[in-house]
Scaffold this active site. Structure first.
Site, PDB file in Angstrom:
ATOM      1  N   ASP A   8       0.856  -1.186   0.000  1.00 53.84           N
ATOM      2  CA  ASP A   8       0.000   0.000   0.000  1.00 53.84           C
ATOM      3  C   ASP A   8       0.887   1.228   0.000  1.00 53.84           C
ATOM      4  O   ASP A   8       1.765   1.372   0.871  1.00 53.84           O
ATOM      5  CB  ASP A   8      -0.896   0.022   1.242  1.00 53.84           C
ATOM      6  CG  ASP A   8      -1.948  -1.087   1.229  1.00 53.84           C
ATOM      7  OD1 ASP A   8      -2.028  -1.812   0.217  1.00 53.84           O
ATOM      8  OD2 ASP A   8      -2.666  -1.220   2.225  1.00 53.84           O
ATOM      9  N   ASP A 129     -15.387  -3.153  -0.403  1.00 55.20           N
ATOM     10  CA  ASP A 129     -14.914  -2.915   0.961  1.00 55.20           C
ATOM     11  C   ASP A 129     -16.121  -2.634   1.840  1.00 55.20           C
ATOM     12  O   ASP A 129     -16.912  -1.734   1.534  1.00 55.20           O
ATOM     13  CB  ASP A 129     -13.955  -1.722   0.995  1.00 55.20           C
ATOM     14  CG  ASP A 129     -12.838  -1.862  -0.036  1.00 55.20           C
ATOM     15  OD1 ASP A 129     -12.367  -2.985  -0.239  1.00 55.20           O
ATOM     16  OD2 ASP A 129     -12.467  -0.835  -0.636  1.00 55.20           O
TER      17      ASP A 129
END
Length: 239
Positions: A8, A129
């Protein structure tokens, strides 16, 4: 089942967040390049990358860096974060990225998913998500009124073949994946499901393999040392 180690990117660094909270960003590698190199050396064939700045700002921010890391890694790479239009999709797919992940766009601009799948087929992945089963968007900062199963079915109808599902409450916690929600998702759609969030130890990998998911994204567990990437890859190859 594939193991996808994760990088990330936030402000140019490889970081991990806790439950998607940007204030918890913690640098986990000397550079994204070093992280990718270590994944390749451990035997990984695929890698998951996210532009966290892009997810939050709704535009490509670290795209050049991500594309270069992917190129030098020699791994198959999927990328998400900030991909909100066809130009962004084309940017990545024309620069060696194997698959792009449309997350917020699946909620706010489903036509982009339809158009992208029509143009690029299996190279388009949708990221779902959810918190308490309800989908979130814009770097997990925006709530929606859509249940994760409902959105998955919509994406299946749009021709999407692969879904990355993240339970936000498990992400970065090393508390184990949400097997109940993942199990429901696997049963509800025919798409390949990639599990994200909560993986900590080899037992978690085994549990996911039992659910017949397509892949498992592993981030914090690798960086913190609770999961041996090489061992996890070797174990899933035997399944």
């Amino acid at each position: 089942m594939y193991i996808l180690p994760a990088i990330d990117i936030y402000q140019g660094s490889a970081v991990r967040l806790l439950k998607g909270d940007y204030s918890t960003a913690n640098k986990v590698a000397s550079s994204p390049y070093d992280a990718a190199r270590s994944f390749a050396e451990a035997g990984a064939s695929m890698m998951h990358m996210v532009d966290l700045d892009g997810a939050k700002d709704a535009k490509l921010v670290n795209a050049d860096l991500i594309a270069d890391v992917a190129k030098t890694s020699c791994l198959s790479v999927e990328v998400g974060g900030g991909i909100r239009d066809m130009k962004a999709v084309e940017y990545y797919l024309s620069r060696g990225i194997d698959r792009v992940i449309l997350g917020s766009a699946a909620v706010k601009n489903p036509q982009l998913v339809i158009d992208s799948v029509r143009e690029y087929g299996d190279r388009i992945v949708v990221g779902i998500d959810a918190k308490d089963g309800m989908v979130r968007a814009e770097g997990w900062l925006d709530n929606s009124e859509i249940n994760y199963i409902e959105l998955a079915k919509r994406m299946e109808d749009a021709g999407v073949r692969t879904i990355v599902f993240t339970d936000i409450d498990q992400d970065g916690t090393l508390a184990g994946p949400n097997l109940r929600q993942l199990g429901e998702l696997v049963k509800s759609v025919s798409c390949n499901i990639i599990a994200s969030g909560g993986v900590a130890v080899l037992k978690d990998i085994l549990n996911l393999a039992e659910l017949k998911v397509y892949g498992a994204i592993c981030g914090k567990a690798i960086y913190s040392g609770t999961l041996d990437l090489r061992q996890a890859i070797e174990m899933t190859e035997k399944k």
